[in-house]
Design a protein around this motif. Structure first.
Motif, PDB file in Angstrom:
ATOM      1  N   TYR A 145      37.557  43.344  53.863  1.00 25.30           N
ATOM      2  CA  TYR A 145      37.401  43.038  52.437  1.00 25.30           C
ATOM      3  C   TYR A 145      35.997  43.374  51.945  1.00 25.30           C
ATOM      4  N   ASP A 148      35.875  43.930  48.211  1.00 22.95           N
ATOM      5  CA  ASP A 148      35.926  42.680  47.450  1.00 22.95           C
ATOM      6  C   ASP A 148      34.564  41.996  47.468  1.00 22.95           C
ATOM      7  N   SER A 177      40.168  37.840  43.772  1.00 27.94           N
ATOM      8  CA  SER A 177      39.683  38.447  45.010  1.00 27.94           C
ATOM      9  C   SER A 177      39.392  37.386  46.061  1.00 27.94           C
ATOM     10  N   SER A 181      41.575  37.192  49.818  1.00 23.24           N
ATOM     11  CA  SER A 181      40.725  37.788  50.847  1.00 23.24           C
ATOM     12  C   SER A 181      40.115  36.694  51.711  1.00 23.24           C
TER      13      SER A 181
END
Length: 523
Positions: A145, A148, A177, A181
């Motif tokens: 991630y 992100d 996000s 995540s």
């Protein structure tokens, strides 16, 4: 029918964090929830949960927060900062009391609950969140991630419970996000600093469970955290997570009573479970798997070649030949349950137009010839062969299939050594998945599409604060994708759960990630 297509591909568009089910959304299958045990939750007892993948690490920054790869493990060991409502997708607090922006997403203030502690006795405070989030932004951490986390420019602990988050650019929907995540999982900085080997043997979080034993590729034993912040949760005293990769084996185990609950990637299994009278749960997702056409080189650097392939492929026929009609082809980008839904067709097969374009390209010395790169799994190769079979009916186009091992397939994102390959952009909220999949500056943009109008629409969708403005922006995104043809949507993906009748509390959030603290068993 036994689902033969166990896993279609890994979600390279989300940096391999997501393991996808090729069995998809079950065609006309009804996957709405059917209730399990009701009434007041029972405290105590144990449960065995079948999982469709094995954890490779317990470092939260490197785990996938989704139904298929790591969601239940991360939620069990680390808890959640935020969750979202299954029906509306509205963000709700968990270990965080709030996560608000007052300036349209330029900055956020994360407010934690008082008194949160890791199982090693250290405080889960703003400084701990800062350490975890800053660590995820470092490429060396190798977080799936990274995109992100990189939306954050800086973090600052204002006091023990307050973290100021400054964004690299305004992202009003950044909370999405977090819940989809591993930003949602905070581990003890002291434990992380001891190194990966030490942490995997004794992970330290503030979640509802602690690790008792981990037998890789087999099972994980979890015990109740007696100091969990949300007492009397977790309701169960212990939880056994058992790896069960085969979808047929999972449904057989559940129908024979061999496990209490199964995390399910196969939508047909959900239907079979309902027919057997077992409780089920599933969250609808938008987007899905798609065939990325590499626009960086021939033949797909010519929009006519991409348009020709898009017009040649009939996804309903592909569904019949590869998935025996059991999958749900992506007909519109957004599922009808989404407030951003628009009736804009994802594909429009036109054999006459396809042949015209193939002929035109051949006349210009650009005969369409490309390679479909896939893994050695039988089900993945079957998809390539289905594309090959459909295109063989046209003149002036040829397709080869290249089979590579799994590790090489994962490198395609950075090497770009492919013509066409299957990946994914499945989501509940389009932020950040559509951005990471199709914005020209993103390393996870598999197709390499670079279009100013598409970038502008994605930016508007990312920064807009009203549903109306976001819907208008994503309608433009859909129109640009249709005009540019950098990819072909294939099927919906989805994640659910199956339980025994005496199991209650099946609750999912984000990308169908199961919350173990809600589970209970009626005695």
């Amino acid at each position: 029918m036994i689902c033969k297509r166990r896993y279609l591909a890994t979600g390279i568009a989300t940096a391999a964090a997501l393991l996808l089910s090729s069995c998809g959304g079950g065609g006309g299958t009804d996957t709405t929830a059917s209730k399990g045990a009701s009434g007041k939750p029972v405290v105590g007892g144990a449960a065995t949960v079948l999982t469709p993948s094995d954890s490779q690490t317990l470092d939260p920054a490197r785990m996938g927060n989704n139904f298929a790869s790591g969601g239940i493990v991360g939620n069990a060991l680390y808890g959640t900062l935020l969750v979202d409502a299954p029906s509306s997708g509205k963000i709700r607090p968990s270990m965080a009391e709030s996560f608000d922006t007052k300036d349209g997403g330029k900055t956020f203030e994360l407010k934690l609950r008082d008194g949160l502690k890791f199982t090693d006795g250290n405080p889960l405070d703003a400084a701990a969140v800062k350490y975890n989030w800053d660590r995820m932004r470092k490429p060396a951490t190798a977080s799936p991630y990274l995109s992100d986390a990189s939306m954050v420019a800086s973090t600052k602990a204002l006091d023990d419970t307050t973290l100021l988050v400054t964004m690299a650019q305004p992202v009003a929907q950044f909370a999405q996000s977090v819940v989809t995540s591993s930003l949602n999982w905070i581990a003890s900085p002291a434990a992380l600093k001891k190194g990966a080997k030490s942490f995997d043997s004794k992970p330290v979080g503030a979640g509802p469970y602690t690790l008792k034993e981990w037998r890789r590729q087999s099972s994980m034993q979890l015990t109740k955290n007696p100091k969990y912040w949300d007492s009397p949760k977790p309701y169960l005293d212990s939880l056994t997570l058992r790896v069960s990769l085969d979808s047929a084996q999972r449904i057989n185990t559940m129908t024979s009573g061999g496990a209490d609950l199964a995390i399910e990637t196969n939508m047909q299994n959900l239907q079979k479970a309902k027919e057997a009278g077992l409780p089920t749960n599933a969250l609808p997702l938008s987007g899905g798997t798609y065939l990325a056409l590499n626009t960086r080189k021939a033949p797909f650097n010519d929009v006519r070649a991409r348009a020709a392939v898009a017009a040649a492929i009939d996804m309903n026929s592909l569904n019949d030949s590869v998935f025996e009609g059991d999958a749900s082809p992506v007909t519109t980008l957004f599922d009808k349950s989404s407030p951003l839904y628009a009736d804009i067709p994802a594909s429009s097969p036109d054999k006459t137009e396809a042949q015209r374009l193939f002929d035109e390209l051949a006349k210009d010395g650009k005969r369409v010839s490309f390679t479909f790169t896939t893994t050695s799994a039988t089900e993945n190769r079957a998809l390539g062969e289905a594309f090959q079979a459909q295109l063989s009916k046209f003149d002036n186009v040829s397709v080869k299939i290249k089979v590579v091992d799994f590790s090489e397939f994962l490198t395609l994102q950075t090497t770009h050594h492919f013509d066409a390959a299957v990946t994914s952009a499945a989501f509940r909220d389009p932020e950040p998945r559509l951005w990471t999949a199709f914005h020209s500056d993103e390393p996870t943009n598999m197709s390499g599409v670079a279009d100013k109008k598409l970038d502008a629409a994605l930016l508007t969708g990312r920064t807009a604060t009203s549903v109306e403005d976001r819907k208008a922006a994503y309608e433009q995104v859909q129109k640009r994708l249709t005009a540019l043809h950098p990819m072909l949507w294939i099927i919906r993906t989805g994640g659910g759960a199956i339980a025994k009748k005496n199991v209650g509390g099946m609750t999912q959030y984000g990308f169908s990630s199961l919350l173990p603290e809600e589970l209970w068993v009626k005695k």
